[in-house]
Design a protein around this motif. Structure first.
Motif, PDB file in Angstrom:
ATOM      1  N   TYR A  59     -20.937 -41.080 -33.588  1.00 55.27           N
ATOM      2  CA  TYR A  59     -20.278 -42.195 -32.908  1.00 55.27           C
ATOM      3  C   TYR A  59     -20.386 -41.986 -31.397  1.00 55.27           C
ATOM      4  O   TYR A  59     -20.548 -40.861 -30.910  1.00 55.27           O
ATOM      5  N   SER A 127     -24.666 -44.178 -27.139  1.00 55.66           N
ATOM      6  CA  SER A 127     -24.576 -45.450 -27.854  1.00 55.66           C
ATOM      7  C   SER A 127     -25.389 -45.396 -29.137  1.00 55.66           C
ATOM      8  O   SER A 127     -26.305 -44.585 -29.283  1.00 55.66           O
ATOM      9  N   ARG A 129     -27.216 -48.344 -31.763  1.00 52.63           N
ATOM     10  CA  ARG A 129     -27.508 -49.765 -31.953  1.00 52.63           C
ATOM     11  C   ARG A 129     -28.356 -49.979 -33.201  1.00 52.63           C
ATOM     12  O   ARG A 129     -29.256 -49.209 -33.497  1.00 52.63           O
ATOM     13  N   LEU A 137     -23.074 -50.258 -32.721  1.00 53.53           N
ATOM     14  CA  LEU A 137     -22.373 -49.737 -33.893  1.00 53.53           C
ATOM     15  C   LEU A 137     -21.312 -48.738 -33.459  1.00 53.53           C
ATOM     16  O   LEU A 137     -21.517 -47.951 -32.537  1.00 53.53           O
ATOM     17  N   ARG A 138     -20.175 -48.768 -34.159  1.00 50.59           N
ATOM     18  CA  ARG A 138     -19.117 -47.809 -33.878  1.00 50.59           C
ATOM     19  C   ARG A 138     -19.399 -46.447 -34.500  1.00 50.59           C
ATOM     20  O   ARG A 138     -18.910 -45.432 -34.015  1.00 50.59           O
ATOM     21  N   GLU A 139     -20.206 -46.460 -35.591  1.00 51.74           N
ATOM     22  CA  GLU A 139     -20.409 -45.207 -36.326  1.00 51.74           C
ATOM     23  C   GLU A 139     -21.668 -45.294 -37.166  1.00 51.74           C
ATOM     24  O   GLU A 139     -22.050 -46.367 -37.636  1.00 51.74           O
TER      25      GLU A 139
END
Length: 755
Positions: A59, A127, A129, A137-139
């Motif tokens: 993350y 980051s 993506r 994306l968070r994770e």
């Protein structure tokens, strides 16, 4: 007929024999139906428990380097390529990493494949993506690594898969090569037998078999490989019964889970699901056309067509299968050409599990014994998800095996436990300096005196007994004469046999002075100390003798780790576990570790002050040798040495984990190591290979940094020469005195206990 009585006799006899044979055949089929159907329905094969390490969660903001992630991907058999259109590939350039994550059945449900771009900012993930949508994306979760198998029944390994997960190309190719009329015969194909007979007669040797998939399945499951007419007859009859009682898809699914694909040491690899991982490191639904062709080629003879031993032979057979796929419209011409031109590439390792982790698996077995599992679990198979960090486990094993650099380690054994104190997960566990052999698991079973490791427990307990006690309180390091449990004189000594007089609790902890710990421990009460130890998970007997204050209590490395995990976790105790959840091979949840509320033992303020003192052990005390591998990271620690140097202990707490290391001899003879010269050096190597996340020393509620006279334990102005800044409960202003600390102050012991 009247003139030929012998003919009539023959006819009557033949008729009688036919009746007898038919009757016998009927009863034989009835017997097969009654016994075989039941067994096939419920006990077709045995499936192991597959053990997985913890999954990796990535993350933005996570402390992780690009190289660390690449190492993890390669352990998961991801391959580097400029093209990441297929799952299981990655590429990187500069600070960017492209990954095509495989699909996987996680403990909480399946996740599909995903192609992502990960950007790094130095040692941190910047980051993530999604490649197709460019959405942030968070994770991202990476599938866990397979680290072991548990099968108490036999040495057959398989990963059970449903027919819906198997690619159509694989199914159609299998039927094309092995049994074209599978869906049209009744378990036995006379035409296939005749065709094979003709081919074998023409060749003058056996070049083709006439067995259907159902017959092959029966032979693999229930029969020997002897080539006799009776066995072939028995095989055919059993195939007829199976085909009559079960639908074709059930038979095909069973075949795909049973077919043999070679040996992984003493473990036989059965089934297409495990074979795809063993040879390619991929899920079965990810297989390419060339990989499908190679696996189908190996069905005929996994040893003869072993791609590692006989690559040319295996490639020739694979290409023959590919040609059949093209000629029967299973592959387009362009795909056929591309597949034939694809090099024969399989995993280099002949082991499904690259590195053995017998001591951690031993812990899993012990935990399984306390979990209620379905009695027939071996029929559906289990997936055991654990808290193991493969990189930490491997690093710990290597560090313990290497021992103390430059020292003779002959006869010296050891153990190491690393736990995530917030989640209560055992991230690594090693029970021997020989990590490949199980034997005696010292991490769990070796009960050894803990020596000075008791001191943080003494001071934390004292600060809990009295809210007037803190790191800035005064103690006296002077000789003391006491009585032991037998009423005999007992005169404890410091390690250096010297006495330093007045000092602060902080200094006594940092310098690991024995006498202050004895004085405070006895005032608190040994029975009170025993109660605190039990509250932190100690289950073995503890004698509440005065010698307890010097660590005369025998604990395992795991038990020691539990104690310090409590101190690290803001004073809250929770059991340490290896298993986090269990599912069947099909994903049905069998067990999930309960999120029990941690039990408070010490307050947040007390545990913080204890960790602060332990951080001083690293920055200026007995563990200062650890500093050169920390790169400025704050770590708390405590060394421990027992009488005659028989036991060398070291415990450290970083921002994520508690690391407990023990060195000693099984015959209880001296090692020559102190905690700092022995166990610390092994932990030092772990931190060198896996740098720790810094521990926070930001003051918590109920504690503020204040200035104390370094000898007399009273508040003085911060600009005084004798001032030392330490965390303590807020003290009233009237306690402030001048730099010389001229106001007469009683010690903490005098104020609390009188005298």
């Amino acid at each position: 007929m009247k003139n030929k009585p012998w003919l009539r006799y023959l006819l009557v006899t033949a008729l009688k024999l036919a009746v007898v044979v038919s009757t016998a055949l009927v009863f034989y089929l009835m017997y097969l139906d009654a016994s075989l159907s039941r067994v096939f329905a419920s006990e077709r094969y045995q499936a192991p428990a597959l053990v997985y390490a913890s999954e990796t969660s990535i993350y933005p903001g996570k402390r992780l380097t690009k190289q660390q992630l690449i190492r993890q991907l390669e352990r998961l058999s991801y391959q580097r390529s400029t093209n990441t259109e297929e799952t299981g590939y990655y590429s990187h350039a500069g600070s960017t990493l492209m990954v095509h994550r495989r699909p996987f059945e996680f403990a909480d449900g399946p996740q599909m494949s995903r192609r992502v771009e990960i950007r790094f900012d130095g040692n941190t993930v910047q980051s993530i993506r999604d490649w197709s949508s460019s959405a942030a994306l968070r994770e991202l979760r990476l599938e866990p690594q397979l680290v072991g198998r548990i099968n108490p029944l036999d040495n057959e390994d398989r990963l059970l898969i449903g027919l819906e997960l198997v690619p159509n190309l694989l199914i159609e190719t299998l039927l094309l090569v092995e049994d074209r009329n599978f869906y049209h015969h009744s378990g036995v194909s006379p035409w296939s037998v005749m065709r094979a007979l003709v081919a074998n007669i023409k060749a003058g040797r056996t070049v083709q078999g006439g067995s259907t998939l159902t017959q092959q399945l029966v032979k693999n499951l229930y029969l020997t490989r002897e080539q006799t007419l009776w066995r072939k007859f028995h095989e055919a009859m059993m195939a007829l019964v199976i085909d009559y009682r079960f639908d074709k898809n059930t038979i095909l699914e069973t075949y795909l889970n049973e077919v043999y694909f070679g040996q992984d040491g003493r473990h036989a690899i059965h089934g297409i699901g495990l074979a795809s991982q063993y040879y390619f490191g991929r899920q079965v639904q990810e297989l390419t056309a060339s990989q499908v062709a190679l696996l189908i080629a190996m069905v005929k003879g996994p040893s003869y067509y072993d791609p590692r031993r006989y690559p040319e032979r295996a490639k020739s057979r694979r290409d023959t299968i590919l040609r059949l796929m093209y000629e029967n419209d299973l592959l387009a011409k362009s795909n056929y050409i591309a597949a034939v031109e694809t090099p024969l590439v399989v995993r280099e390792s002949r082991r499904l599990v690259e590195e053995g982790y017998p001591h951690y698996i031993d812990r899993i077995r012990r935990e399984l014994g306390k979990i209620v599992l379905p009695p027939d679990w071996h029929e559906v198979g289990l997936k055991i998800y654990t808290a193991m960090d493969v990189e930490l486990q491997s690093t710990a094993q290597k560090a313990l095996a290497a021992g103390v650099p430059g020292k003779d380690m002959e006869g010296i054994q050891g153990a190491m436990v690393i736990s995530d104190y917030r989640q209560g997960g055992i991230r690594a566990l090693v029970g021997s300096t020989v990590p490949s052999a199980l034997g005696f698991n010292r991490a769990l079973m070796a009960l050894r005196p803990i020596g000075s490791l008791i001191k943080p427990v003494i001071y934390a307990s004292a600060m809990t007994v009295s809210d007037k006690m803190h790191l800035g309180s005064r103690v006296v390091d002077e000789p003391v004469s006491l009585e032991d449990e037998h009423g005999k004189p007992w005169q404890p000594e410091n390690y250096d046999k010297e006495y330093l007089g007045e000092m602060l609790i902080y200094e006594a902890l940092v310098k690991s002075r024995n006498i202050p710990a004895v004085r405070i421990g006895l005032r608190v009460g040994t029975k009170t100390l025993v109660n605190y130890l039990k509250a932190m998970g100690v289950t073995t007997p503890i004698n509440s003798y005065p010698s307890l204050t010097l660590g005369a209590v025998e604990l395992s490395p795991l038990a020691v780790n539990r104690i310090f995990a409590t101190i690290a976790n803001d004073g809250k105790y929770q059991p340490l576990r290896a298993i986090t959840s269990i599912t069947t091979h099909s994903g049905e949840t069998v067990y999930k570790a309960s999120d029990t509320k941690p039990e408070p033992v010490y307050s947040t303020a007390v545990s913080y002050m204890t960790r602060y003192g332990m951080a001083g052990v690293v920055s200026q005390g007995t563990a200062s040798a650890l500093q050169d591998v920390l790169d400025g990271a704050t770590v708390a620690a405590k060394t421990g040495t027992t009488n005659d140097y028989k036991d060398s202990w070291f415990v450290s707490v970083d921002g994520d984990n508690v690391v407990t290391t023990w060195l000693g001899r099984d015959d209880n003879q001296p090692t020559g190591f102190t905690g700092s010269s022995g166990a610390l050096q092994v932990t030092r190597e772990v931190y060198r290979q896996a740098p720790p996340r810094p521990m926070s020393l930001r003051p918590v509620d109920g504690v503020t940094l204040q200035s104390f006279h370094r000898l007399k334990g009273v508040r003085i102005p911060a600009d005084c020469q004798q001032a030392v800044s330490l965390p303590a409960p807020p003290l009233s202003l009237e306690d402030d005195i001048n730099c010389n600390a001229e106001i007469e102050q009683k010690s903490w012991l005098e104020r609390l206990f009188g005298g």
